[in-house]
Motif scaffolding. Structure first.
Motif, short mmCIF file in Angstrom:
data_model
loop_
_atom_site.label_atom_id
_atom_site.label_comp_id
_atom_site.label_asym_id
_atom_site.label_seq_id
_atom_site.Cartn_x
_atom_site.Cartn_y
_atom_site.Cartn_z
N ILE A 105 0.84 -1.19 0.00
CA ILE A 105 0.00 0.00 0.00
C ILE A 105 0.88 1.24 0.00
CG2 ILE A 105 -1.71 1.33 1.31
CD1 ILE A 105 -2.74 -1.32 2.43
N ARG A 106 0.63 2.15 -0.94
CA ARG A 106 1.38 3.40 -0.97
C ARG A 106 0.98 4.28 0.20
NH1 ARG A 106 0.70 5.83 -6.85
NH2 ARG A 106 1.39 7.67 -5.68
N PHE A 107 1.98 4.94 0.82
CA PHE A 107 1.66 5.74 2.00
C PHE A 107 2.38 7.08 2.05
CE2 PHE A 107 5.54 3.58 3.10
CZ PHE A 107 6.23 4.46 3.91
N ALA A 108 3.35 7.33 1.18
CA ALA A 108 4.08 8.60 1.23
C ALA A 108 4.77 8.85 -0.10
CB ALA A 108 5.12 8.59 2.36
N GLY A 109 5.29 10.05 -0.25
CA GLY A 109 6.02 10.41 -1.45
C GLY A 109 7.21 11.29 -1.11
N ASN A 110 8.09 11.50 -2.07
CA ASN A 110 9.29 12.29 -1.86
C ASN A 110 9.70 12.89 -3.20
OD1 ASN A 110 11.51 13.34 -0.44
ND2 ASN A 110 11.98 11.39 0.53
N LEU A 111 10.62 13.81 -3.18
CA LEU A 111 11.18 14.37 -4.40
C LEU A 111 12.70 14.21 -4.36
CD1 LEU A 111 9.06 17.63 -4.84
CD2 LEU A 111 8.96 15.56 -6.25
N LEU A 112 13.33 14.46 -5.50
CA LEU A 112 14.78 14.33 -5.60
C LEU A 112 15.43 15.70 -5.58
CD1 LEU A 112 15.11 11.66 -8.45
CD2 LEU A 112 14.63 11.32 -6.02
N THR A 113 16.70 15.72 -5.20
CA THR A 113 17.49 16.95 -5.24
C THR A 113 18.95 16.59 -5.46
OG1 THR A 113 17.93 19.03 -4.09
CG2 THR A 113 17.97 17.04 -2.76
N VAL A 114 19.70 17.50 -5.98
CA VAL A 114 21.15 17.35 -6.08
C VAL A 114 21.75 17.91 -4.79
CG1 VAL A 114 23.24 18.07 -7.31
CG2 VAL A 114 21.15 17.57 -8.59
N ILE A 115 22.76 17.23 -4.24
CA ILE A 115 23.46 17.76 -3.08
C ILE A 115 24.93 17.96 -3.40
CG2 ILE A 115 21.90 16.85 -1.33
CD1 ILE A 115 23.95 14.56 -0.86
N VAL A 116 25.51 18.99 -2.77
CA VAL A 116 26.94 19.27 -2.89
C VAL A 116 27.48 19.56 -1.49
CG1 VAL A 116 26.71 20.19 -5.23
CG2 VAL A 116 26.55 21.74 -3.26
N ALA A 218 9.96 20.07 -13.96
CA ALA A 218 9.67 19.32 -15.19
C ALA A 218 10.56 18.08 -15.32
CB ALA A 218 9.87 20.22 -16.41
N ALA A 219 11.69 18.06 -14.60
CA ALA A 219 12.60 16.93 -14.69
C ALA A 219 12.60 16.07 -13.44
CB ALA A 219 14.02 17.43 -14.96
N ASN A 220 12.05 16.61 -12.34
CA ASN A 220 12.08 15.86 -11.08
C ASN A 220 11.19 14.63 -11.17
OD1 ASN A 220 12.57 15.23 -8.33
ND2 ASN A 220 12.69 17.42 -7.85
N VAL A 221 11.48 13.66 -10.32
CA VAL A 221 10.75 12.39 -10.33
C VAL A 221 10.19 12.13 -8.94
CG1 VAL A 221 10.91 9.90 -10.69
CG2 VAL A 221 12.22 11.45 -12.14
N PRO A 222 8.88 12.04 -8.79
CA PRO A 222 8.32 11.75 -7.46
C PRO A 222 8.59 10.31 -7.05
CG PRO A 222 6.57 11.80 -9.10
CD PRO A 222 7.83 12.24 -9.80
N ALA A 223 9.17 10.14 -5.88
CA ALA A 223 9.39 8.79 -5.34
C ALA A 223 8.14 8.34 -4.63
CB ALA A 223 10.58 8.81 -4.38
N ARG A 224 7.72 7.12 -4.88
CA ARG A 224 6.50 6.59 -4.27
C ARG A 224 6.86 5.50 -3.27
NH1 ARG A 224 5.24 7.94 -9.56
NH2 ARG A 224 3.38 9.23 -9.79
N TYR A 225 6.43 5.70 -2.05
CA TYR A 225 6.76 4.78 -0.96
C TYR A 225 5.58 3.83 -0.72
CZ TYR A 225 10.70 7.80 0.38
OH TYR A 225 11.86 8.52 0.40
N ALA A 226 5.89 2.57 -0.45
CA ALA A 226 4.85 1.59 -0.15
C ALA A 226 5.23 0.80 1.08
CB ALA A 226 4.64 0.64 -1.34
N ARG A 227 4.22 0.25 1.76
CA ARG A 227 4.46 -0.53 2.98
C ARG A 227 3.72 -1.85 2.90
NH1 ARG A 227 -0.31 -2.28 5.66
NH2 ARG A 227 -1.79 -0.55 5.82
N VAL A 228 4.24 -2.82 3.64
CA VAL A 228 3.55 -4.09 3.81
C VAL A 228 3.72 -4.54 5.26
CG1 VAL A 228 3.69 -4.99 1.45
CG2 VAL A 228 5.60 -5.36 3.03
#
Length: 259
Positions: A105-116, A218-228
């Motif tokens: 079951i999906r329960f959360a989301g996240n986004l990506l970023t570049v780190i330096v 426009a280029a970011n990708v949403p991360a989809r989190y799921a749990r069991v």
């Protein structure tokens, strides 16, 4: 939602001769082990404190690592009650292997970023600089969910105005290491062992030694989190589903906020 079952008693009505009352119900102690993706550590620290405070008798123990590593540990018999993954693929593998009670079951989301690093010695100012010759990029291994998300983001960046058509190839040529978790990627950038990396936004926000650089929406990708809810591998001396886990079948684990 409830992770523990509590008995309840009905008070008896007082009579003319005597009065009595039922003893106060005591919550049944419940200890649950939660295996969670490393990028959830920050949100879960606060959630666990709040949940335990509102549910006396419930103890949540959280172990964090890469989702792939945690899934492998569960397959090998690790005593996890709930698995919170940074993707949907790893929980689904447990479902397919008969090691989950119910569906992912999906329960959360996240986004990506570049780190330096905070001193930014390579002078990286935007994701475009990740394709510059000589930049040292720290990435994660193929089994870590962030790798799939990062590859999608890099492919999207290659299509953005001002980015070279071979942006993805140049980015890949700059990768100097593949780490076993997002935490390890962040740690290497913190130490200055790399110039940049792509991580979850929550990982970047959890460190004071890195600076996040935005990936264009426009280029970011949403991360989809799921749990069991997990099950133990069956053995002759072990029931398929221990009683402590059975109580979770109709109740989800503490919900993480959108991260």
């Amino acid at each position: 939602m409830a992770l523990s079952a509590c008995g309840t008693g009905k008070a008896t009505s007082p009579s003319v001769a005597a009065s009595s009352s039922a003893p106060t119900a005591t919550p049944v102690p419940v200890e649950l082990t939660v295996y969670a993706a490393a990028s959830l550590k920050g949100p879960l620290d606060a959630i666990v404190l709040a949940y335990e405070g509102g549910h006396p008798g419930t103890k949540l123990t959280v172990a964090t690592d890469s989702s792939a590593a945690l899934r492998t540990q569960i397959e090998q018999g690790a005593p996890a009650d709930v698995f919170l993954s940074a993707d949907t693929a790893n929980p689904q593998k447990l479902v397919g292997g008969g090691l989950a009670s119910g569906q992912a079951i999906r329960f959360a989301g996240n986004l990506l970023t570049v780190i330096v690093p905070t001193d930014n010695p390579a002078n990286i100012l935007s994701p475009l600089d990740l394709a510059r010759s000589g930049v040292k990029i720290v990435a994660a291994g193929d089994e870590v969910p962030i790798t799939t998300y990062a590859a999608q983001a890099v492919a999207n960046l290659a299509k953005q105005p001002g980015h070279p058509a071979d942006f993805a190839a140049r980015y890949q040529a700059n990768v100097v290491s593949h780490e076993d978790s997002v935490k390890a990627v962040v740690a290497k950038i913190e130490l200055g062992d790399g110039d940049a990396g792509i991580v979850h936004l929550t990982d970047a926000n959890g460190s004071t030694k890195v600076v996040p650089l935005e990936i264009p929406p426009a280029a970011n990708v949403p991360a989809r989190y799921a749990r069991v809810v997990t099950r133990a591998p069956p053995t002759p001396a072990q029931p398929r589903e221990p009683p402590a886990w059975r109580a979770l079948r109709s109740s989800p684990p503490p919900s993480a906020p959108r991260v």
